[in-house]
Design an enzyme around this catalytic site. Structure first.
Site, PDB file in Angstrom:
ATOM      1  N   ASP A  67       0.345  49.257  20.236  1.00  0.00           N
ATOM      2  CA  ASP A  67      -0.348  49.085  21.507  1.00  0.00           C
ATOM      3  C   ASP A  67      -0.352  50.367  22.340  1.00  0.00           C
ATOM      4  O   ASP A  67      -0.833  50.355  23.461  1.00  0.00           O
ATOM      5  CB  ASP A  67       0.350  47.987  22.321  1.00  0.00           C
ATOM      6  CG  ASP A  67      -0.564  46.800  22.551  1.00  0.00           C
ATOM      7  OD1 ASP A  67      -1.735  46.891  22.152  1.00  0.00           O
ATOM      8  OD2 ASP A  67      -0.099  45.806  23.126  1.00  0.00           O
ATOM      9  N   ASP A 116      -8.513  55.785  25.163  1.00  0.00           N
ATOM     10  CA  ASP A 116      -8.153  54.839  26.217  1.00  0.00           C
ATOM     11  C   ASP A 116      -7.956  55.566  27.538  1.00  0.00           C
ATOM     12  O   ASP A 116      -8.419  55.137  28.595  1.00  0.00           O
ATOM     13  CB  ASP A 116      -6.834  54.120  25.888  1.00  0.00           C
ATOM     14  CG  ASP A 116      -6.903  53.297  24.617  1.00  0.00           C
ATOM     15  OD1 ASP A 116      -8.018  53.014  24.168  1.00  0.00           O
ATOM     16  OD2 ASP A 116      -5.843  52.953  24.097  1.00  0.00           O
ATOM     17  N   GLU A 135      -4.548  48.524  32.475  1.00  0.00           N
ATOM     18  CA  GLU A 135      -3.652  48.424  31.332  1.00  0.00           C
ATOM     19  C   GLU A 135      -2.984  49.766  31.037  1.00  0.00           C
ATOM     20  O   GLU A 135      -1.879  49.813  30.521  1.00  0.00           O
ATOM     21  CB  GLU A 135      -4.427  47.960  30.091  1.00  0.00           C
ATOM     22  CG  GLU A 135      -3.570  47.907  28.830  1.00  0.00           C
ATOM     23  CD  GLU A 135      -4.328  47.450  27.603  1.00  0.00           C
ATOM     24  OE1 GLU A 135      -3.722  47.419  26.529  1.00  0.00           O
ATOM     25  OE2 GLU A 135      -5.513  47.133  27.738  1.00  0.00           O
ATOM     26  N   GLU A 136      -3.649  50.854  31.375  1.00  0.00           N
ATOM     27  CA  GLU A 136      -3.145  52.169  31.015  1.00  0.00           C
ATOM     28  C   GLU A 136      -2.149  52.749  32.012  1.00  0.00           C
ATOM     29  O   GLU A 136      -1.652  53.865  31.801  1.00  0.00           O
ATOM     30  CB  GLU A 136      -4.324  53.144  30.856  1.00  0.00           C
ATOM     31  CG  GLU A 136      -5.346  52.720  29.830  1.00  0.00           C
ATOM     32  CD  GLU A 136      -4.737  52.502  28.451  1.00  0.00           C
ATOM     33  OE1 GLU A 136      -3.771  53.196  28.109  1.00  0.00           O
ATOM     34  OE2 GLU A 136      -5.226  51.622  27.722  1.00  0.00           O
ATOM     35  N   ASP A 150      -9.164  46.534  32.033  1.00  0.00           N
ATOM     36  CA  ASP A 150      -8.767  47.040  30.726  1.00  0.00           C
ATOM     37  C   ASP A 150      -9.883  48.006  30.346  1.00  0.00           C
ATOM     38  O   ASP A 150     -10.980  47.586  29.970  1.00  0.00           O
ATOM     39  CB  ASP A 150      -8.658  45.905  29.708  1.00  0.00           C
ATOM     40  CG  ASP A 150      -8.203  46.390  28.334  1.00  0.00           C
ATOM     41  OD1 ASP A 150      -8.159  47.608  28.131  1.00  0.00           O
ATOM     42  OD2 ASP A 150      -7.903  45.548  27.469  1.00  0.00           O
ATOM     43  N   LEU A 153     -10.657  50.087  27.876  1.00  0.00           N
ATOM     44  CA  LEU A 153     -11.275  50.116  26.551  1.00  0.00           C
ATOM     45  C   LEU A 153     -10.515  49.182  25.622  1.00  0.00           C
ATOM     46  O   LEU A 153      -9.653  49.605  24.853  1.00  0.00           O
ATOM     47  CB  LEU A 153     -11.311  51.534  25.988  1.00  0.00           C
ATOM     48  CG  LEU A 153     -12.241  51.726  24.777  1.00  0.00           C
ATOM     49  CD1 LEU A 153     -13.693  51.395  25.149  1.00  0.00           C
ATOM     50  CD2 LEU A 153     -12.155  53.141  24.250  1.00  0.00           C
ATOM     51  N   ASP A 154     -10.861  47.930  25.672  1.00  0.00           N
ATOM     52  CA  ASP A 154     -10.241  46.927  24.814  1.00  0.00           C
ATOM     53  C   ASP A 154     -10.709  47.111  23.369  1.00  0.00           C
ATOM     54  O   ASP A 154     -11.885  47.357  23.115  1.00  0.00           O
ATOM     55  CB  ASP A 154     -10.631  45.524  25.308  1.00  0.00           C
ATOM     56  CG  ASP A 154     -10.134  44.439  24.379  1.00  0.00           C
ATOM     57  OD1 ASP A 154      -8.932  44.157  24.415  1.00  0.00           O
ATOM     58  OD2 ASP A 154     -10.949  43.895  23.622  1.00  0.00           O
ATOM     59  N   GLU A 184      -7.110  40.859  31.673  1.00  0.00           N
ATOM     60  CA  GLU A 184      -7.873  40.342  30.529  1.00  0.00           C
ATOM     61  C   GLU A 184      -8.167  38.852  30.705  1.00  0.00           C
ATOM     62  O   GLU A 184      -9.324  38.441  30.784  1.00  0.00           O
ATOM     63  CB  GLU A 184      -7.095  40.573  29.225  1.00  0.00           C
ATOM     64  CG  GLU A 184      -7.006  42.037  28.835  1.00  0.00           C
ATOM     65  CD  GLU A 184      -6.164  42.271  27.588  1.00  0.00           C
ATOM     66  OE1 GLU A 184      -6.518  43.169  26.803  1.00  0.00           O
ATOM     67  OE2 GLU A 184      -5.143  41.569  27.399  1.00  0.00           O
TER      68      GLU A 184
END
Length: 413
Positions: free
Chosen positions: A139, A145, A168-169, A187, A189-190, A350
């Site tokens: 992950d 990302d 998320e980053e 998010d 770049l999922d 998400e």
């Protein structure tokens, strides 16, 4: 064109040679206008244009088409995303229109980055560690990302309409402006770990109002509390699917609709003015390789529907891309259920935005027991099982009970 590609390649090469300062070396993409004080000025960017596609001349009547919910594309020309939010009368405030302009602009930049022939090296693991605290190299963020995250952050800063961004980053929310009226969770770049195989990826975002009652708190505290709002308080959410077409699917709390990027004009054009997920589908989307680790209830449900012995007397088919946005988009179009029964997906950026989109299309988002939007986040990177899909399929799935996979023997967490 050749000059542009060479310039891009040189920029990417430079970033890779200085990975420790990757965030700062990637050039930002400021929108054409950094200050957009009104809808009138905003919509001045969208004037009628003529495009040529495979020898046919196509008139894109941006600014002239009927964007009413009762019309369909082609009735009176095409309707752009910005025209829709600017003129449709959806109670979309001027500040939100401006924010949406910057978000869709950022997503166009990411779409170009994902499709670039120079993104191969950017898809490699950076070794920088996971910002989301997953404890798994699987992950851990990759440069692609991170660059996507920086593109979105830059656009939100340029908008002047965002108080805080949670991503998320980033370990913690980023406070942007004291007077920004909105909070954005994302998010960037999922599905990026599949980028080398050209598997579809996506950007997910949710938008909340800033909690003004928290303004007197320290920055770190009010940034976190603003980011941990319940999904019921979302004012808008969306995802952008980067695939054979680049599709922006969004909701403002009054239905779900989709726009497709017209590369000849650079506009997101309304292609699905009212998405209604079928009440029941015939597809389930899950990683079947973990079947023997599933709880008894989930195994019984899957065994039943794929044999055609459920409430819907047809055999279900498995379709699994391992890209959340792509699996969900197919489910919205055809019905069924997209799921990850493990405590794997993130509630804040998400599960909440995607559940809002699905509910507004007539479906349901659940953790296997509870409605996703009713859950109160307690941590920024809080994980949970996620089940999204058709209303009747979801009700049947939940009726089996014990569908959440709480153990992961033999697999990374």
């Amino acid at each position: 064109m050749i000059t542009t590609f060479l310039s891009t390649a040189q920029s990417f090469s430079y970033m890779l040679s200085t990975s420790t300062s990757l965030f700062h070396q990637f050039p930002t993409f400021p929108p054409k206008s950094q200050t957009l004080p009104s809808r009138t000025r905003l919509l001045q960017f969208y004037t009628p244009r003529m495009a040529s596609i495979s020898g046919f001349r196509v008139w894109s009547q941006i600014g002239q088409g009927d964007c009413s919910s009762s019309s369909s594309p082609g009735d009176n020309g095409f309707c752009s995303f910005m025209e829709y939010v600017g003129k449709r009368g959806l109670n979309v405030e001027d500040d939100l229109v401006i924010l949406l302009y910057h978000i869709q602009y950022a997503c166009k930049q990411i779409a170009s980055l994902v499709a670039s022939p120079f993104n191969y090296s950017l898809g490699k693991r950076s070794g920088l560690g996971s910002a989301a605290g997953s404890g798994s190299d699987r992950d851990s963020p990759k440069p692609l990302d991170i660059v996507s995250n920086e593109i979105i952050l830059s656009s939100l800063q340029n908008s002047g309409k965002v108080a805080v961004m949670a991503s998320e980053e980033n370990d913690d929310p980023i406070w942007i402006s004291d007077d920004g009226p909105y909070v954005v969770v994302t998010d960037p770049l999922d599905g990026s770990r599949n980028i080398d195989a050209s598997i579809p990826t996506g950007t997910i975002f949710g938008i909340y109002k800033r909690l003004e009652e928290l303004d007197n708190l320290p920055i770190e505290e009010k940034a976190m509390l603003n980011s941990l709002q319940s999904g019921t308080k979302l004012v808008a959410a969306g995802y952008v699917l980067y695939s054979s077409a680049t599709i922006l699917c969004t909701t403002f709390g009054s239905g779900t609709l989709a726009f497709t990027l017209d590369h000849s004009t650079g506009d997101f054009v309304l292609t699905k003015p009212s998405i209604k997920i079928p009440p029941r589908g015939q597809i389930y989307s899950v990683n079947d390789a973990r079947y023997f680790d599933w709880p008894e209830g989930l195994r019984r449900y899957i065994d039943t529907v794929r044999q055609g012995k459920g409430k819907y007397p047809k055999k279900y088919s498995a379709r699994y891309i391992c890209s959340l946005v792509a699996d969900l988009h197919r489910t919205l179009m055809y019905g069924g259920v997209a799921m990850n029964p493990r405590d794997h997906l993130r509630l804040v950026y998400e599960a909440n935005p995607l559940s809002f989109i699905v509910e507004q299309a007539g479906g349901r988002g659940s953790d296997g027991k509870n409605r996703i939007l009713s859950l109160q986040p307690v941590k920024l990177h809080q994980r949970l099982p996620l089940f999204l899909g058709s209303l009747e399929d979801m009700e049947e799935l939940e009726s089996y009970g014990n569908v959440q996979q709480k153990v992961n023997p033999g697999y990374e967490v």
